[in-house]
Design an enzyme around this catalytic site. Structure first.
Site, short mmCIF file in Angstrom:
data_model
loop_
_atom_site.label_atom_id
_atom_site.label_comp_id
_atom_site.label_asym_id
_atom_site.label_seq_id
_atom_site.Cartn_x
_atom_site.Cartn_y
_atom_site.Cartn_z
N ASP A 5 0.45 39.26 23.25
CA ASP A 5 -0.28 38.88 24.46
C ASP A 5 -0.88 40.12 25.15
O ASP A 5 -0.13 41.03 25.53
CB ASP A 5 0.67 38.16 25.42
CG ASP A 5 -0.08 37.31 26.43
OD1 ASP A 5 -1.32 37.37 26.45
OD2 ASP A 5 0.59 36.60 27.20
N ASP A 6 -2.18 40.16 25.29
CA ASP A 6 -2.87 41.24 26.01
C ASP A 6 -2.73 42.62 25.36
O ASP A 6 -2.95 43.64 26.02
CB ASP A 6 -2.37 41.37 27.47
CG ASP A 6 -2.84 40.22 28.36
OD1 ASP A 6 -3.55 39.33 27.85
OD2 ASP A 6 -2.50 40.22 29.56
N CYS A 14 -6.39 34.00 27.82
CA CYS A 14 -5.35 33.40 26.98
C CYS A 14 -5.61 31.95 26.58
O CYS A 14 -5.64 31.63 25.40
CB CYS A 14 -4.00 33.44 27.67
SG CYS A 14 -3.54 35.02 28.33
N HIS A 36 0.96 27.97 26.42
CA HIS A 36 -0.16 28.07 27.37
C HIS A 36 -1.30 27.11 27.07
O HIS A 36 -2.48 27.43 27.31
CB HIS A 36 -0.68 29.52 27.43
CG HIS A 36 -1.17 29.91 28.80
ND1 HIS A 36 -1.76 31.11 29.08
CD2 HIS A 36 -1.15 29.22 29.96
CE1 HIS A 36 -2.09 31.17 30.36
NE2 HIS A 36 -1.73 30.03 30.92
N ASP A 88 -4.32 38.11 21.62
CA ASP A 88 -5.15 36.98 22.06
C ASP A 88 -6.46 37.42 22.71
O ASP A 88 -7.42 36.66 22.76
CB ASP A 88 -4.37 36.00 22.96
CG ASP A 88 -3.73 36.67 24.15
OD1 ASP A 88 -3.79 37.91 24.26
OD2 ASP A 88 -3.15 35.95 24.98
N GLN A 89 -6.49 38.66 23.21
CA GLN A 89 -7.73 39.24 23.78
C GLN A 89 -7.46 40.72 24.06
O GLN A 89 -6.39 41.21 23.73
CB GLN A 89 -8.14 38.52 25.07
CG GLN A 89 -7.18 38.71 26.23
CD GLN A 89 -6.35 37.48 26.51
OE1 GLN A 89 -6.82 36.38 26.34
NE2 GLN A 89 -5.12 37.66 26.91
#
Ligand SMILES: *[C@@H]1O[C@H](CO)[C@@H](O)[C@H](O)[C@H]1NC(C)=O
Ligand SMILES: *[C@@H]1O[C@H](CO)[C@@H](O)[C@H](O)[C@H]1NC(C)=O
Length: 475
Positions: free
Chosen positions: A34-35, A74, A135, A338-339
């Site tokens: 994540d991130d 997300c 999410h 995810d990004q």
């Protein structure tokens, strides 16, 4: 059984189509951090943050240098990853400012009509699990209908959080609800009341007592209801579940990645003799940051670096387990983020809590390159070359059709799938990615396009096309 084998062997000798690829239905371990920034990993050029396990994955597999998340946030990025479609197709690219879910009571979520790679794999006899962050919504009408739950989307097992990690989820990290813009009305009201009180005391104006009292009561009510909301927020939104059961509310982040890793290892052990698909979705390295005691203070990059090191450790554990169970040669492993990294994140104590997008401009929640260019590593010894680097544009939506083909399910024909099967590119059967265009959306809005014209590389055509597209958007 034997005769079928002999027949297939015979076919293999005479027919070039009967490649080894069609013989093998691999297992899948799909990992998403994540991130995480593309510039945080050793194999993407970081020299100070140590990620040996992920680097090894790249050395023994294929590393994509132009791997693009379908969205810089997300919820939509993950929806695209799970379904192989741009988030606007599934209604997961909203038209409001907030492009993600921050309240678990929201009735939205990934529509059940959407097909995820987990559902396809499950239908092909795979055991499927999601461990970590979801999410993609939870309920529709009631607090327990679980219409958007991972188990409604093809995951047999779920252990993780239905929402996302938020500052509010951990004591001492402040609250995401303190946002200057959202509080302008409160602030204005407060400043007005204070000014009036001051002028009244100085005798400049005469404010009737009742008015002063009413304003003070209103202000106290607003402030206390906001404080109560912040207070209960973690209980309703930071929830750890095992299948449909809530196991921690709010969840405890202490050793959480270690617990998730044990859960994953158990799943692999249980399925060592049958096909499986594991989506391991790290809760790290989103803020509020956490790292287990063992990793705290280990990196040169504060708690953020410690968390990345813990992620790397977990990847190492999963890879070791595949090796121990002799599964590494028939398991396709994928790792991505995810990004881009959340560049603005500074903790309430002033520590830098963000990742690094390397040479790329900006980060998460922007459609500059740093917001969407993510790590993309795939490993499948024997079938994919080791140490290969591919600079062609690829997308996180490509995982869906790749899984669909390899499981034998095939790509669904009743809807548009935006991803492209990655195998021909990864195996070197084709030189160019099948994407003619990649579209870059921020929520429901198209911001940019990445042309990859099959017949021409001229910049002129591309610029012309982009201007045309922007013009069409603006009218
Ligand atoms: C976390 O792990 C450490 C050591 O591995 C242990 O001492 C500690 O009790 C664990 N904490 C929790 C809450 O389980
Ligand atoms: C490595 O990652 C850290 C943490 O994100 C970052 O601060 C640092 O600038 C990166 N180093 C390089 C050489 O990219």
């Amino acid at each position: 059984m034997i005769s079928v084998r002999v027949l297939c062997l015979g076919l293999l000798l005479v027919m070039p189509c009967c490649s080894t690829l069609e013989q093998k239905r691999p297992n899948f371990v799909l990992m998403m951090v994540d991130d995480l920034g593309i510039g945080d990993l050793g194999c993407y050029g970081n020299r100070t943050l140590k990620t040996p396990s992920i680097d090894r994955l790249a050395e023994t597999g294929v590393r994509l240098t132009q791997h693009i998340a379908a969205a810089p946030l997300c919820t939509p990025s993950r929806a695209a990853f799970l379904t192989g479609r741009y988030p606007i197709r599934s209604g997961m690219g909203g038209f409001h400012k907030l492009g993600i879910y921050i309240i678990s009571a929201a009735s939205g979520g990934l529509p059940v009509e959407e097909i995820t790679f987990a559902r396809l794999a499950k239908e092909q006899g795979y055991d499927t699990a999601l461990i970590g962050k979801w999410h993609q919504g939870l309920n529709c009408e009631r607090s327990d209908d679980h219409c958007h739950h991972p188990r409604a989307h093809g995951f047999n097992h779920f252990y993780g959080i239905t929402m996302t990690n938020l500052r509010d989820c951990q004591p001492g990290h402040g609250t995401l609800l303190v946002n200057v813009h959202a509080h302008i009305p409160y602030g204005t009201l407060g400043a007005g009341v204070a000014t009036l009180a001051f002028l009244h005391l100085k005798g400049v104006v005469r404010v009737p007592r009742r008015l002063t009292l009413a304003a003070a009561i209103l202000l106290a009510l607003l402030v206390s209801s906001f404080a109560a909301f912040v207070f209960v927020f973690p209980n309703f939104n930071c929830i750890l579940m095992r299948n449909e059961e809530i196991v921690e509310q709010p969840f405890n982040s202490e050793n959480l990645t270690q617990r998730m890793t044990s859960e994953a290892i158990e799943f692999l052990e249980k399925n060592s003799a049958r096909p499986f698909l594991l989506f391991f979705s790290f809760i790290q390295v989103h803020t509020a940051l956490f790292a287990s005691p063992y990793f705290r203070g280990r990196s040169q990059h504060g708690l953020y670096g410690d968390a990345v090191m813990e992620v790397d450790w977990s990847v190492g554990q999963i890879m070791q387990t595949l090796e121990r169970l002799n599964l590494q040669d028939n398991t396709l492993v994928y790792l991505t983020s995810d990004q881009g990294p959340h560049l603005e994140e500074i903790s309430i104590h002033g520590e830098v809590h963000r990742g690094w997008s390397g040479i790329y401009k900006a980060g998460k929640s922007t459609n500059w390159e740093g917001g969407i260019r993510v790590p993309g590593i795939l490993r499948w010894p024997g079938l994919l070359p080791a140490g290969k680097v591919i600079d062609e544009p690829t997308s996180n939506m490509d995982v869906f059709p790749t899984v669909a083909q390899l499981t034998g399910a095939g790509i669904p024909k009743d809807r548009i799938i935006d991803g492209q099967d990655l195998m021909p590119l990864l195996r070197g059967e084709v030189e160019r990615s099948q994407h003619e265009f990649l579209f870059h959306y921020c929520n429901g809005y198209l911001n940019a396009v990445r042309p990859h014209n099959r017949h021409s590389d001229t910049l002129f055509r591309n610029i012309w096309f982009m201007s045309w597209l922007m013009f069409m958007e603006s009218v």
